[in-house]
Enzyme design. Structure first.
Site, mmCIF file in Angstrom:
data_model
loop_
_atom_site.group_PDB
_atom_site.id
_atom_site.type_symbol
_atom_site.label_atom_id
_atom_site.label_comp_id
_atom_site.label_asym_id
_atom_site.label_seq_id
_atom_site.Cartn_x
_atom_site.Cartn_y
_atom_site.Cartn_z
ATOM 1 C CB SER A 17 97.261 27.734 12.457
ATOM 2 O OG SER A 17 97.706 28.714 13.377
ATOM 3 N N GLY A 54 93.462 27.083 14.515
ATOM 4 C CA GLY A 54 92.525 27.617 15.487
ATOM 5 C C GLY A 54 92.422 26.830 16.768
ATOM 6 C CG ASN A 82 94.879 29.696 18.205
ATOM 7 O OD1 ASN A 82 94.958 30.718 17.535
ATOM 8 N ND2 ASN A 82 95.147 28.504 17.697
ATOM 9 C CG ASP A 163 98.516 36.036 9.353
ATOM 10 O OD1 ASP A 163 99.750 36.074 9.522
ATOM 11 O OD2 ASP A 163 97.882 34.966 9.331
ATOM 12 C CG HIS A 166 99.229 31.946 10.639
ATOM 13 N ND1 HIS A 166 98.188 32.847 10.695
ATOM 14 C CD2 HIS A 166 98.898 30.918 11.451
ATOM 15 C CE1 HIS A 166 97.252 32.378 11.498
ATOM 16 N NE2 HIS A 166 97.654 31.207 11.967
#
Length: 204
Positions: A17, A54, A82, A163, A166
């Site tokens: 991402s 992801g 991730n 979040d 990001h």
């Protein structure tokens, strides 16, 4: 050779991402922003965005063949965040990255490896082993290397989406600005290997 006649250098950014541009417009994604900065300095570079939100290093293994299918001149590899969030074993992460690097090497595609750090509280031992995966691969394989993709952006609320993970558009621009010297040297090496003239230094 006139600038407009310079052969294009085609890179592919294989990532998650952070490469794909999660939550951002396509024009704000890292490959597009870095491409713009390189072009401003006179490099005829196009960077294809092969980021999938992801994605893990195992996902990268499954996608590296398609990323290399267009015979790019170089690859920017940004995977592992991730894996770290899920607490995957560093040895497993390293093995997957080695498979990706082997695939690139088999096609003589140089790689700029982006390092990552464990972003959540997995403990100091895990954090050290995780970070060492990228540094050791870069050292052992003599890769172009940017030690921490989120340098200057991680944990800064002003440069991240709500979040906290990001980057915002400004965060992406900060990443690209900081990585630019490494990316520029990477592109220069590719151009030298092809016998292409480098752009003249820009005047401040």
């Amino acid at each position: 050779m006139p600038a407009h006649a310079a052969p294009e250098i085609r890179l592919v950014a294989l990532g998650d991402s952070l490469t794909a541009g999660f939550g951002l417009a396509a024009s704000e994604a890292f490959p597009v922003v870095l491409q713009g900065l390189l072009r401003e300095k006179g490099y005829p570079v196009t960077i294809a965005n092969a980021g999938i939100s992801g994605d893990t290093t195992a996902g990268g293994v499954s996608r590296v063949a398609s990323a290399l299918a267009g015979a790019p001149d170089g690859m920017i590899l940004e995977l592992g965040a991730n894996d770290g969030l899920r607490g995957f074993e560093p040895a497993y992460i390293k093995a997957n990255l080695e498979t990706i690097l082997d695939a690139a090497a088999a096609q003589n595609v140089p790689v700029l490896l982006c390092g990552m750090r464990a972003l959540l509280g997995m403990g100091p031992d895990y954090a050290a082993e995780f970070a060492a995966v990228f540094a050791s691969l870069a050292r052992d394989r003599n890769l172009a290397f940017y030690p921490f993709f989120l340098e200057g952006v991680a944990a800064d609320p002003a440069k991240n989406l709500p979040d906290g993970i990001h980057p915002t558009a400004e965060g992406v621009r900060e990443i690209a600005r900081r990585m630019l010297p490494v990316a520029e040297a990477f592109v220069q090496e590719i151009m030298r290997g092809k016998g292409l003239p480098l752009p003249s230094p820009t005047t401040p």
